[in-house]
Design a protein around this motif. Structure first.
Motif, PDB file in Angstrom:
ATOM      1  N   UNK A  66       0.831  -1.198   0.000  1.00  0.00           N
ATOM      2  CA  UNK A  66       0.000   0.000   0.000  1.00  0.00           C
ATOM      3  C   UNK A  66       0.870   1.255   0.000  1.00  0.00           C
ATOM      4  N   UNK A  67       0.676   2.061  -1.047  1.00  0.00           N
ATOM      5  CA  UNK A  67       1.459   3.294  -1.192  1.00  0.00           C
ATOM      6  C   UNK A  67       1.006   4.395  -0.236  1.00  0.00           C
ATOM      7  N   UNK A  68      -0.256   4.378   0.190  1.00  0.00           N
ATOM      8  CA  UNK A  68      -0.783   5.463   1.025  1.00  0.00           C
ATOM      9  C   UNK A  68      -0.342   5.373   2.483  1.00  0.00           C
ATOM     10  N   UNK A  69       0.221   4.244   2.887  1.00  0.00           N
ATOM     11  CA  UNK A  69       0.685   4.108   4.278  1.00  0.00           C
ATOM     12  C   UNK A  69       2.038   4.785   4.448  1.00  0.00           C
ATOM     13  N   UNK A  70       2.194   5.469   5.549  1.00  0.00           N
ATOM     14  CA  UNK A  70       3.467   6.123   5.870  1.00  0.00           C
ATOM     15  C   UNK A  70       4.415   5.086   6.473  1.00  0.00           C
ATOM     16  N   UNK A  71       5.579   4.862   5.846  1.00  0.00           N
ATOM     17  CA  UNK A  71       6.511   3.900   6.446  1.00  0.00           C
ATOM     18  C   UNK A  71       7.062   4.441   7.766  1.00  0.00           C
ATOM     19  N   UNK A  72       7.108   3.562   8.747  1.00  0.00           N
ATOM     20  CA  UNK A  72       7.636   3.915  10.067  1.00  0.00           C
ATOM     21  C   UNK A  72       8.849   3.032  10.336  1.00  0.00           C
ATOM     22  N   UNK A  73       9.598   3.388  11.346  1.00  0.00           N
ATOM     23  CA  UNK A  73      10.720   2.546  11.746  1.00  0.00           C
ATOM     24  C   UNK A  73      10.189   1.141  12.050  1.00  0.00           C
ATOM     25  N   UNK A  74      10.737   0.137  11.396  1.00  0.00           N
ATOM     26  CA  UNK A  74      10.301  -1.243  11.586  1.00  0.00           C
ATOM     27  C   UNK A  74       9.282  -1.716  10.572  1.00  0.00           C
ATOM     28  N   UNK A  75       8.825  -0.845   9.658  1.00  0.00           N
ATOM     29  CA  UNK A  75       7.870  -1.257   8.623  1.00  0.00           C
ATOM     30  C   UNK A  75       8.548  -2.157   7.601  1.00  0.00           C
ATOM     31  N   UNK A  76       7.802  -3.146   7.123  1.00  0.00           N
ATOM     32  CA  UNK A  76       8.249  -3.958   5.996  1.00  0.00           C
ATOM     33  C   UNK A  76       7.849  -3.192   4.747  1.00  0.00           C
ATOM     34  N   UNK A  77       8.833  -2.844   3.918  1.00  0.00           N
ATOM     35  CA  UNK A  77       8.581  -1.967   2.781  1.00  0.00           C
ATOM     36  C   UNK A  77       9.100  -2.580   1.479  1.00  0.00           C
ATOM     37  N   UNK A  78       8.581  -2.042   0.385  1.00  0.00           N
ATOM     38  CA  UNK A  78       9.190  -2.252  -0.919  1.00  0.00           C
ATOM     39  C   UNK A  78       9.956  -0.967  -1.188  1.00  0.00           C
ATOM     40  N   UNK A  79      11.255  -1.099  -1.359  1.00  0.00           N
ATOM     41  CA  UNK A  79      12.119   0.056  -1.551  1.00  0.00           C
ATOM     42  C   UNK A  79      12.854  -0.072  -2.877  1.00  0.00           C
ATOM     43  N   UNK A  80      12.989   1.059  -3.546  1.00  0.00           N
ATOM     44  CA  UNK A  80      13.846   1.130  -4.731  1.00  0.00           C
ATOM     45  C   UNK A  80      15.160   1.724  -4.250  1.00  0.00           C
ATOM     46  N   UNK A  81      16.188   0.913  -4.249  1.00  0.00           N
ATOM     47  CA  UNK A  81      17.513   1.340  -3.794  1.00  0.00           C
ATOM     48  C   UNK A  81      18.403   1.427  -5.027  1.00  0.00           C
ATOM     49  N   UNK A  82      18.794   2.656  -5.365  1.00  0.00           N
ATOM     50  CA  UNK A  82      19.549   2.914  -6.595  1.00  0.00           C
ATOM     51  C   UNK A  82      18.850   2.265  -7.800  1.00  0.00           C
ATOM     52  N   UNK A  83      17.511   2.336  -7.805  1.00  0.00           N
ATOM     53  CA  UNK A  83      16.724   1.853  -8.938  1.00  0.00           C
ATOM     54  C   UNK A  83      16.345   0.388  -8.902  1.00  0.00           C
ATOM     55  N   UNK A  84      16.821  -0.367  -7.911  1.00  0.00           N
ATOM     56  CA  UNK A  84      16.492  -1.787  -7.815  1.00  0.00           C
ATOM     57  C   UNK A  84      15.542  -2.029  -6.661  1.00  0.00           C
ATOM     58  N   UNK A  85      14.456  -2.794  -6.928  1.00  0.00           N
ATOM     59  CA  UNK A  85      13.448  -3.056  -5.900  1.00  0.00           C
ATOM     60  C   UNK A  85      13.881  -4.152  -4.943  1.00  0.00           C
ATOM     61  N   UNK A  86      13.554  -3.950  -3.678  1.00  0.00           N
ATOM     62  CA  UNK A  86      13.828  -4.952  -2.659  1.00  0.00           C
ATOM     63  C   UNK A  86      12.745  -4.865  -1.583  1.00  0.00           C
ATOM     64  N   UNK A  87      12.515  -5.961  -0.904  1.00  0.00           N
ATOM     65  CA  UNK A  87      11.573  -6.022   0.211  1.00  0.00           C
ATOM     66  C   UNK A  87      12.394  -6.211   1.483  1.00  0.00           C
ATOM     67  N   UNK A  88      12.363  -5.202   2.353  1.00  0.00           N
ATOM     68  CA  UNK A  88      13.148  -5.232   3.586  1.00  0.00           C
ATOM     69  C   UNK A  88      12.407  -4.477   4.680  1.00  0.00           C
ATOM     70  N   UNK A  89      12.851  -4.661   5.910  1.00  0.00           N
ATOM     71  CA  UNK A  89      12.382  -3.862   7.034  1.00  0.00           C
ATOM     72  C   UNK A  89      13.239  -2.607   7.082  1.00  0.00           C
ATOM     73  N   UNK A  90      12.571  -1.459   7.223  1.00  0.00           N
ATOM     74  CA  UNK A  90      13.317  -0.207   7.236  1.00  0.00           C
ATOM     75  C   UNK A  90      13.657   0.187   8.674  1.00  0.00           C
ATOM     76  N   UNK A  91      14.910   0.534   8.863  1.00  0.00           N
ATOM     77  CA  UNK A  91      15.389   1.056  10.149  1.00  0.00           C
ATOM     78  C   UNK A  91      15.737   2.512   9.885  1.00  0.00           C
ATOM     79  N   UNK A  92      14.800   3.409  10.205  1.00  0.00           N
ATOM     80  CA  UNK A  92      15.001   4.824   9.919  1.00  0.00           C
ATOM     81  C   UNK A  92      16.029   5.457  10.852  1.00  0.00           C
ATOM     82  N   UNK A  93      16.201   4.899  12.038  1.00  0.00           N
ATOM     83  CA  UNK A  93      17.140   5.466  13.011  1.00  0.00           C
ATOM     84  C   UNK A  93      18.591   5.245  12.589  1.00  0.00           C
ATOM     85  N   UNK A  94      18.884   4.064  12.071  1.00  0.00           N
ATOM     86  CA  UNK A  94      20.262   3.755  11.654  1.00  0.00           C
ATOM     87  C   UNK A  94      20.448   3.847  10.144  1.00  0.00           C
ATOM     88  N   UNK A  95      19.390   4.215   9.403  1.00  0.00           N
ATOM     89  CA  UNK A  95      19.405   4.320   7.942  1.00  0.00           C
ATOM     90  C   UNK A  95      19.883   3.021   7.294  1.00  0.00           C
TER      91      UNK A  95
END
Length: 131
Positions: A66-95
């Motif tokens: 869901x794109x409308x949800x705000x990712x929070x620390x600990x959210x499982x996200x789909x992220x484009x990292x340098x253009x490549x998609x991955x599914x990971x848990x985001x740690x916003x505190x430690x980047x």
């Protein structure tokens, strides 16, 4: 969008000791309404790889993102990292993008181009492949 109603039995199904069967269909359920809150901001993605096995995500599982949800620390996200998609848990505190597999290392995102495509709200496991 076509609606497909699926029957739902009024009884629960025991995952422990069996209970007497109940043949009574209680209602019909629209699975899309149960699984997808905002269709216009939701997409599906199929899992490949083993980086999320410790949270119960396996290759072939279908992610509801869901794109409308705000990712929070600990959210499982789909992220484009340098253009490549991955599914990971985001740690916003430690980047970091964190795998859920002890054999894999966290991915630092400090100097990378990171775009969060959406938050994984649910996933569907296919125990028997569709033919």
């Amino acid at each position: 969008m076509k609606v497909i109603l699926v029957p739902k039995f009024s009884c629960s199904v025991s995952a422990g000791f069996p209970s007497p069967a109940d043949d009574f269909i209680d209602e019909e359920i629209d699975l899309l309404k149960k699984l997808i809150e905002q269709p216009s901001s939701t997409f599906l993605a199929r899992v490949v790889g083993m980086s999320q096995i410790n949270v119960g995500l396996f290759p072939g599982d279908l992610l509801i993102v869901e794109r409308h949800l705000e990712p929070k620390n600990g959210s499982l996200v789909i992220a484009a990292l340098d253009g490549e998609l991955t599914c990971k848990t985001i740690d916003t505190e430690r980047q970091l993008l964190l795998p859920a597999n002890d054999a894999m290392r966290p991915i630092p995102v400090g100097n990378s181009e990171l775009v969060i495509e959406g938050v994984v709200r649910r996933w569907i496991r296919c125990h028997v492949p569709l033919s």
